[in-house]
Write an enzyme that holds these catalytic residues in place. Structure first.
Site, PDB file in Angstrom:
ATOM      1  CG  ASN A  47      -0.384  -0.300   2.170  1.00 23.76           C
ATOM      2  OD1 ASN A  47       0.208  -0.880   3.156  1.00 23.76           O
ATOM      3  ND2 ASN A  47      -0.670   0.309   3.639  1.00 23.76           N
ATOM      4  CB  ILE A  48       2.000   3.140  -2.624  1.00 21.51           C
ATOM      5  CG1 ILE A  48       2.698   2.375  -2.807  1.00 21.51           C
ATOM      6  CG2 ILE A  48       2.958   4.885  -2.316  1.00 21.51           C
ATOM      7  CD1 ILE A  48       2.740   2.388  -3.696  1.00 21.51           C
ATOM      8  CD  GLU A  49      -1.519   4.955   4.257  1.00 20.09           C
ATOM      9  OE1 GLU A  49      -0.873   5.540   5.327  1.00 20.09           O
ATOM     10  OE2 GLU A  49      -2.333   3.922   4.910  1.00 20.09           O
ATOM     11  CB  CYS A  58      -5.479  -1.650  -1.884  1.00 15.72           C
ATOM     12  SG  CYS A  58      -6.253  -0.394  -0.442  1.00 15.72           S
ATOM     13  CD  GLU A  60      -5.539  -5.290  -0.928  1.00 15.25           C
ATOM     14  OE1 GLU A  60      -4.719  -4.427  -1.139  1.00 15.25           O
ATOM     15  OE2 GLU A  60      -6.582  -5.909  -0.260  1.00 15.25           O
ATOM     16  CB  CYS A  95     -10.795  -2.150   1.215  1.00 14.09           C
ATOM     17  SG  CYS A  95     -10.353  -1.599  -0.624  1.00 14.09           S
ATOM     18  CB  CYS A  98      -8.802  -4.123  -3.270  1.00 12.49           C
ATOM     19  SG  CYS A  98      -7.679  -3.338  -3.246  1.00 12.49           S
TER      20      CYS A  98
HETATM   21  N1  THU Z   1      -5.133  -1.263   2.667  1.00 13.17           N
HETATM   22  C1  THU Z   1      -4.917  -2.127   2.054  1.00 13.17           C
HETATM   23  O1  THU Z   1      -3.797  -2.126   1.180  1.00 13.17           O
HETATM   24  N2  THU Z   1      -5.783  -3.334   1.245  1.00 13.17           N
HETATM   25  C2  THU Z   1      -7.001  -3.063   1.306  1.00 13.17           C
HETATM   26  O2  THU Z   1      -7.683  -4.111   0.897  1.00 13.17           O
HETATM   27  C3  THU Z   1      -7.510  -2.547   2.669  1.00 13.17           C
HETATM   28  C4  THU Z   1      -6.395  -1.329   3.583  1.00 13.17           C
HETATM   29  C5  THU Z   1      -4.839  -0.144   2.864  1.00 13.17           C
HETATM   30  C6  THU Z   1      -5.139   1.858   2.528  1.00 13.17           C
HETATM   31  C7  THU Z   1      -4.085   2.090   3.590  1.00 13.17           C
HETATM   32  O3  THU Z   1      -2.876   2.019   3.076  1.00 13.17           O
HETATM   33  C8  THU Z   1      -4.355   0.958   5.210  1.00 13.17           C
HETATM   34  O4  THU Z   1      -4.243  -0.625   4.531  1.00 13.17           O
HETATM   35  C9  THU Z   1      -5.104   1.439   6.050  1.00 13.17           C
HETATM   36  O5  THU Z   1      -6.628   1.766   5.482  1.00 13.17           O
END
Ligand code: THU
Length: 136
Positions: A47-49, A58, A60, A95, A98
């Site tokens: 994941n890359i915010e 996310c 995935e 989520c 995804c």
């Molecule tokens: N996140 C994912 O990478 N995959 C998911 O299916 C659920 C959430 C990440 C998004 C965010 O960077 C962190 O988890 C917290 O929500």
């Protein structure tokens, strides 16, 4: 198609490795994914915010987009792991967004592996995680 135990463990270990690369200064919640294509190639993702939150991606979807951007669009399975500060405490199911992105490219029997460790995991089909999904 049934997944071999060795394949499952390989995907989980690659997903766990990806926790190191998560860019998560805002949530501190690391997620790693490893996506197995039908051609045998494994695409990893983290994941890359983003400071604006909305542009965050996310793990995935990072993996799916890496593959699709290289012309690969047929997939067999994905392993997903995650946890606060990169420590896995529980299963980390994909989520809704995804799940929908996976549904764009994957068949209903595509396998989603949720893992707490190499030895503790559950396997779902995409159909189980996203029944009655929307598609054109
Ligand atoms: N996140 C994912 O990478 N995959 C998911 O299916 C659920 C959430 C990440 C998004 C965010 O960077 C962190 O988890 C917290 O929500």
């Amino acid at each position: 198609m049934e997944l071999k135990e060795k394949t499952i463990k390989d995907l989980i270990s690659k997903a766990i490795k990806m926790l190191e690369y998560s860019y998560v200064p805002y949530s501190r919640f690391h997620v790693g994914a490893a996506l197995l294509a039908n051609n045998g190639t494994i695409y990893t993702g983290c994941n890359i915010e983003n400071a604006a939150y909305g542009p965050s991606n996310c793990a995935e979807r990072t993996a799916v987009f890496k593959a699709v951007s290289e012309g690969v669009k047929e997939f067999e399975a994905i392993a997903v792991v995650g946890g606060p500060d990169g420590r896995i405490k529980d299963f980390c199911p994909p989520c809704g967004v995804c799940r929908q992105v996976l549904a764009e490219f994957c068949t209903r029997d595509f396998k989603v592996i949720l893992a707490k460790s190499i030895d503790e995991y559950k396997v779902f089909t995409l159909e189980q995680l996203l029944p009655e999904s929307f598609s054109l």
